[in-house]
Design an enzyme around this catalytic site. Structure first.
Site, PDB file in Angstrom:
ATOM      1  N   GLY A 137     -32.702 -24.779  12.117  1.00 38.59           N
ATOM      2  CA  GLY A 137     -32.488 -24.455  10.713  1.00 38.59           C
ATOM      3  C   GLY A 137     -33.724 -23.802  10.143  1.00 38.59           C
ATOM      4  N   GLU A 145     -40.854 -27.612  17.162  1.00 41.91           N
ATOM      5  CA  GLU A 145     -41.370 -26.253  16.954  1.00 41.91           C
ATOM      6  C   GLU A 145     -41.147 -25.387  18.193  1.00 41.91           C
ATOM      7  OE1 GLU A 145     -42.217 -25.378  14.058  1.00 41.91           O
ATOM      8  OE2 GLU A 145     -43.052 -27.126  13.009  1.00 41.91           O
ATOM      9  N   ALA A 146     -39.973 -25.508  18.779  1.00 37.54           N
ATOM     10  CA  ALA A 146     -39.674 -24.822  20.041  1.00 37.54           C
ATOM     11  C   ALA A 146     -39.711 -23.305  19.904  1.00 37.54           C
ATOM     12  CB  ALA A 146     -38.305 -25.264  20.561  1.00 37.54           C
ATOM     13  N   GLN A 147     -39.573 -22.784  18.698  1.00 31.13           N
ATOM     14  CA  GLN A 147     -39.576 -21.323  18.524  1.00 31.13           C
ATOM     15  C   GLN A 147     -40.902 -20.691  18.934  1.00 31.13           C
ATOM     16  OE1 GLN A 147     -39.701 -23.438  15.917  1.00 31.13           O
ATOM     17  NE2 GLN A 147     -41.432 -22.839  14.654  1.00 31.13           N
ATOM     18  N   CYS A 168     -31.164 -23.693  -1.461  1.00 27.67           N
ATOM     19  CA  CYS A 168     -31.777 -22.481  -2.001  1.00 27.67           C
ATOM     20  C   CYS A 168     -32.515 -22.800  -3.300  1.00 27.67           C
ATOM     21  CB  CYS A 168     -30.705 -21.427  -2.249  1.00 27.67           C
ATOM     22  SG  CYS A 168     -31.356 -19.916  -2.985  1.00 27.67           S
ATOM     23  N   PHE A 227     -37.883 -26.491   5.607  1.00 32.39           N
ATOM     24  CA  PHE A 227     -37.420 -27.451   4.583  1.00 32.39           C
ATOM     25  C   PHE A 227     -35.950 -27.846   4.746  1.00 32.39           C
ATOM     26  CE2 PHE A 227     -40.567 -24.512   2.737  1.00 32.39           C
ATOM     27  CZ  PHE A 227     -41.628 -25.380   2.642  1.00 32.39           C
TER      28      PHE A 227
END
Ligand code: ZN
Length: 201
Positions: free
Chosen positions: A17, A90-92, A146, A20
């Protein structure tokens, strides 16, 4: 609510996602339940992410859990010979070899739970996340709200002048926004180029 179905051991879960959205909190929730059931749990994150503590996966609400920073995904294989569950946060920020590492872990009977940002601040798929999502058994996409209109948000909008894909230690520099607000911002940017952030060389 995600429920484990542990009839056969070894699978991959992805929790992804925007910023936040609570993805690290969801990773921690799953890992803590496994720990409570006396399963052996190891948690890893890329060494690049040193925003808070070297030793901990820390979510923004300080609900922390101990983790090991690693230079490369290969290091994870060396440290998981005797575990039931592997968490990766934080795999990205890992390179594409994280996909093969997760496959090997799951094939060997380990439950692998991977959390990461699915898109960068421009809205492009982030690093190895698309391949991880494609090869996982279970994908959970969590959403933020949002800040501009209250819709479900899945973009991490960057508020500062920086063109790098990876910008660390800058939680305050992002806000979660929805598809429609993201599009409006893009259109406004295109219509008044002088508002565009200056490119850095
Ligand atoms: Zn919105």
């Amino acid at each position: 609510m995600f429920l484990e179905n542990a009839s056969r051991k070894g699978w991959i879960e992805v929790v992804c996602g925007s910023m936040f959205s609570g993805k690290t909190e969801e990773l921690i929730r799953r890992l803590k339940r496994a720990q409570f059931a006396h399963q052996r749990v190891e948690i890893f994150k890329p060494r690049i992410d040193v925003r808070y503590s070297e030793e901990q996966v820390v979510s923004h609400d300080a609900n922390a859990i101990r983790s090991t920073p690693v230079e490369s995904p290969q290091n994870i294989l060396l440290m998981t010979s005797d575990v039931d569950v592997v968490g990766i946060d934080e795999a990205q920020f890992f390179d594409d070899s994280i996909v093969e590492v997760c496959r090997q872990l799951a094939d060997s009977g380990i439950r692998v739970i991977v959390a990461g940002l699915d898109m960068d601040y421009t809205g492009k798929p982030f690093g190895p996340m698309p391949a991880l999502m494609a090869t996982a058994e279970y994908v959970t996409k969590v959403h933020a709200i949002c800040v501009r209109c209250g819709n479900l948000a899945h973009h991490s909008h960057r508020l500062t002048r920086d063109d790098k894909q990876v910008m660390l230690g800058a939680q305050d520099s992002y806000e979660p926004i929805c598809r429609h607000c993201f599009r409006e911002l893009r259109l406004a940017e295109e219509q008044s180029p002088e508002r565009r952030e200056p490119k850095k060389d």
